[in-house]
Design a protein around this motif. Structure first.
Motif, PDB file in Angstrom:
ATOM      1  N   LEU A   1      -8.869  18.505  -4.803  1.00  0.00           N
ATOM      2  CA  LEU A   1      -8.264  17.842  -3.653  1.00  0.00           C
ATOM      3  C   LEU A   1      -9.130  18.030  -2.407  1.00  0.00           C
ATOM      4  N   PRO A   2      -9.162  17.044  -1.521  1.00  0.00           N
ATOM      5  CA  PRO A   2      -9.818  17.262  -0.236  1.00  0.00           C
ATOM      6  C   PRO A   2      -9.038  18.334   0.526  1.00  0.00           C
ATOM      7  N   ILE A   3      -9.737  19.372   0.977  1.00  0.00           N
ATOM      8  CA  ILE A   3      -9.097  20.466   1.710  1.00  0.00           C
ATOM      9  C   ILE A   3      -9.864  20.717   2.993  1.00  0.00           C
ATOM     10  N   VAL A   4      -9.134  20.670   4.097  1.00  0.00           N
ATOM     11  CA  VAL A   4      -9.681  20.991   5.411  1.00  0.00           C
ATOM     12  C   VAL A   4      -8.940  22.227   5.907  1.00  0.00           C
ATOM     13  N   ALA A   5      -9.680  23.202   6.413  1.00  0.00           N
ATOM     14  CA  ALA A   5      -9.079  24.426   6.946  1.00  0.00           C
ATOM     15  C   ALA A   5      -9.581  24.661   8.360  1.00  0.00           C
ATOM     16  N   LEU A   6      -8.648  24.911   9.263  1.00  0.00           N
ATOM     17  CA  LEU A   6      -8.962  25.176  10.665  1.00  0.00           C
ATOM     18  C   LEU A   6      -8.452  26.568  11.012  1.00  0.00           C
ATOM     19  N   PRO A   7      -9.368  27.530  11.146  1.00  0.00           N
ATOM     20  CA  PRO A   7      -8.961  28.913  11.403  1.00  0.00           C
ATOM     21  C   PRO A   7      -8.339  29.131  12.772  1.00  0.00           C
TER      22      PRO A   7
ATOM     23  N   MET B   1       0.840  -1.184   0.000  1.00  0.00           N
ATOM     24  CA  MET B   1       0.000   0.000   0.000  1.00  0.00           C
ATOM     25  C   MET B   1       0.885   1.246   0.000  1.00  0.00           C
ATOM     26  N   THR B   2       0.586   2.169  -0.869  1.00  0.00           N
ATOM     27  CA  THR B   2       1.335   3.405  -0.966  1.00  0.00           C
ATOM     28  C   THR B   2       0.843   4.398   0.078  1.00  0.00           C
ATOM     29  N   GLN B   3       1.784   5.028   0.766  1.00  0.00           N
ATOM     30  CA  GLN B   3       1.411   6.020   1.767  1.00  0.00           C
ATOM     31  C   GLN B   3       0.898   7.275   1.078  1.00  0.00           C
ATOM     32  N   ARG B   4      -0.167   7.832   1.601  1.00  0.00           N
ATOM     33  CA  ARG B   4      -0.739   9.058   1.019  1.00  0.00           C
ATOM     34  C   ARG B   4      -0.075  10.275   1.640  1.00  0.00           C
ATOM     35  N   THR B   5      -0.044  11.351   0.852  1.00  0.00           N
ATOM     36  CA  THR B   5       0.677  12.559   1.253  1.00  0.00           C
ATOM     37  C   THR B   5      -0.282  13.665   1.654  1.00  0.00           C
ATOM     38  N   LEU B   6      -0.028  14.236   2.800  1.00  0.00           N
ATOM     39  CA  LEU B   6      -0.787  15.373   3.325  1.00  0.00           C
ATOM     40  C   LEU B   6       0.116  16.585   3.336  1.00  0.00           C
ATOM     41  N   TYR B   7      -0.346  17.671   2.711  1.00  0.00           N
ATOM     42  CA  TYR B   7       0.342  18.947   2.844  1.00  0.00           C
ATOM     43  C   TYR B   7      -0.298  19.687   4.008  1.00  0.00           C
ATOM     44  N   LEU B   8       0.486  19.948   5.031  1.00  0.00           N
ATOM     45  CA  LEU B   8       0.064  20.793   6.143  1.00  0.00           C
ATOM     46  C   LEU B   8       0.554  22.192   5.812  1.00  0.00           C
ATOM     47  N   ILE B   9      -0.372  23.109   5.613  1.00  0.00           N
ATOM     48  CA  ILE B   9      -0.054  24.475   5.216  1.00  0.00           C
ATOM     49  C   ILE B   9      -0.390  25.379   6.395  1.00  0.00           C
ATOM     50  N   ALA B  10       0.641  25.986   6.964  1.00  0.00           N
ATOM     51  CA  ALA B  10       0.463  26.734   8.212  1.00  0.00           C
ATOM     52  C   ALA B  10       0.741  28.220   8.020  1.00  0.00           C
ATOM     53  N   CYS B  11      -0.155  29.025   8.561  1.00  0.00           N
ATOM     54  CA  CYS B  11      -0.025  30.484   8.559  1.00  0.00           C
ATOM     55  C   CYS B  11       0.549  30.935   9.903  1.00  0.00           C
TER      56      CYS B  11
ATOM     57  N   ALA C   1      -4.165  15.312  -0.077  1.00  0.00           N
ATOM     58  CA  ALA C   1      -5.089  16.149   0.695  1.00  0.00           C
ATOM     59  C   ALA C   1      -4.305  17.328   1.253  1.00  0.00           C
ATOM     60  N   LEU C   2      -5.037  18.401   1.579  1.00  0.00           N
ATOM     61  CA  LEU C   2      -4.437  19.601   2.151  1.00  0.00           C
ATOM     62  C   LEU C   2      -5.104  19.912   3.480  1.00  0.00           C
TER      63      LEU C   2
ATOM     64  N   GLY D   1      -1.175   7.587   9.520  1.00  0.00           N
ATOM     65  CA  GLY D   1      -0.738   7.004   8.260  1.00  0.00           C
ATOM     66  C   GLY D   1      -0.372   7.984   7.157  1.00  0.00           C
ATOM     67  N   TRP D   2      -0.354   9.272   7.448  1.00  0.00           N
ATOM     68  CA  TRP D   2      -0.017  10.269   6.435  1.00  0.00           C
ATOM     69  C   TRP D   2       1.490  10.497   6.349  1.00  0.00           C
ATOM     70  N   ASP D   3       1.977  10.713   5.131  1.00  0.00           N
ATOM     71  CA  ASP D   3       3.304  11.271   4.897  1.00  0.00           C
ATOM     72  C   ASP D   3       3.081  12.778   4.882  1.00  0.00           C
ATOM     73  N   VAL D   4       3.592  13.494   5.863  1.00  0.00           N
ATOM     74  CA  VAL D   4       3.293  14.917   6.022  1.00  0.00           C
ATOM     75  C   VAL D   4       4.410  15.772   5.419  1.00  0.00           C
ATOM     76  N   CYS D   5       4.001  16.706   4.569  1.00  0.00           N
ATOM     77  CA  CYS D   5       4.900  17.723   4.025  1.00  0.00           C
ATOM     78  C   CYS D   5       4.419  19.061   4.570  1.00  0.00           C
ATOM     79  N   LEU D   6       5.347  19.886   5.010  1.00  0.00           N
ATOM     80  CA  LEU D   6       4.995  21.153   5.641  1.00  0.00           C
ATOM     81  C   LEU D   6       5.307  22.320   4.716  1.00  0.00           C
ATOM     82  N   ILE D   7       4.292  23.162   4.525  1.00  0.00           N
ATOM     83  CA  ILE D   7       4.443  24.397   3.757  1.00  0.00           C
ATOM     84  C   ILE D   7       4.039  25.533   4.690  1.00  0.00           C
ATOM     85  N   LEU D   8       4.882  26.550   4.783  1.00  0.00           N
ATOM     86  CA  LEU D   8       4.625  27.693   5.652  1.00  0.00           C
ATOM     87  C   LEU D   8       4.408  28.948   4.821  1.00  0.00           C
TER      88      LEU D   8
END
Length: 184
Positions: free
Chosen positions: A117-123, A1-11, A82-83, A30-37
């Motif tokens: 893409l599935p996008i979840v945003a938490l203010p 099974m291939t690991q899915r990638t989550l971009y965590l985008i932080a303000c 996903a984002l 189970g996410w491979d997390v990549c961080l974008i600031l």
């Protein structure tokens, strides 16, 4: 099974000083997390004496991105499945809803809508910022575009804005955002 990638985008909001919490929690799911600031969040992570850019890079196993690459450069990160935009500031909210992509973070989330893409945003903002007329319009616009925007209002789970200078960063509901993501 291939690991899915989550971009965590932080303000640049106070919860951005605690990004190890959602990174570890997403990895445990189970996410491979990549961080974008955003540029300001990147400045906090690199220039503030309490910044932890090296720890974040080591924890994710990826470079931490904050600006656009040159067209001749290869992608440094795997494509996202996903984002998660958290913390989402009112500044980024309003630019995003307006389709502005003048930073890498905004470019990715603006494009993410078009890519489906599935996008979840938490203010994270205070109630004075939340009362600005643009905030409600932007929240409605992004929700209409398919973004799961977790702004609690008593009936909906999510972040509930606090009084200016009275927020409790320990109460930031990372788990609600992670629960809203698709299962990897």
């Amino acid at each position: 099974m291939t690991q899915r990638t989550l971009y965590l985008i932080a303000c640049a909001a106070p919860p951005a000083r605690h990004l190890t919490t959602p990174i570890r929690a997403a990895q445990a799911r189970g996410w491979d997390v990549c961080l974008i600031l955003t540029p300001s969040a990147h400045r906090w992570a690199t220039e503030d004496p309490e910044g932890n850019i090296d720890e974040l890079r080591e924890l994710t196993g990826h470079v931490v991105r904050h600006d656009y690459k040159l067209p001749s450069q290869p992608d440094a990160l795997p494509a996202p499945d996903a984002l998660l935009v958290a913390p989402l500031t009112s500044n980024t909210l309003n630019k995003w809803a307006g389709g502005i992509s003048d930073t890498l973070a905004l470019g990715l989330i603006t494009e993410g809508i078009g890519l489906g893409l599935p996008i979840v945003a938490l203010p994270h903002w205070n109630d004075a910022q939340g009362r600005h007329p643009a905030a409600a319009r932007s929240v409605a616009e992004l929700r209409a575009a398919g973004v799961t925007l977790l702004l609690g209002d008593g009936d909906e789970p999510g972040f509930i804005p606090h009084k200016p200078r009275q927020g409790d960063v320990r109460a930031y509901p990372w788990e609600i955002a992670l629960d809203a993501l698709p299962t990897p």
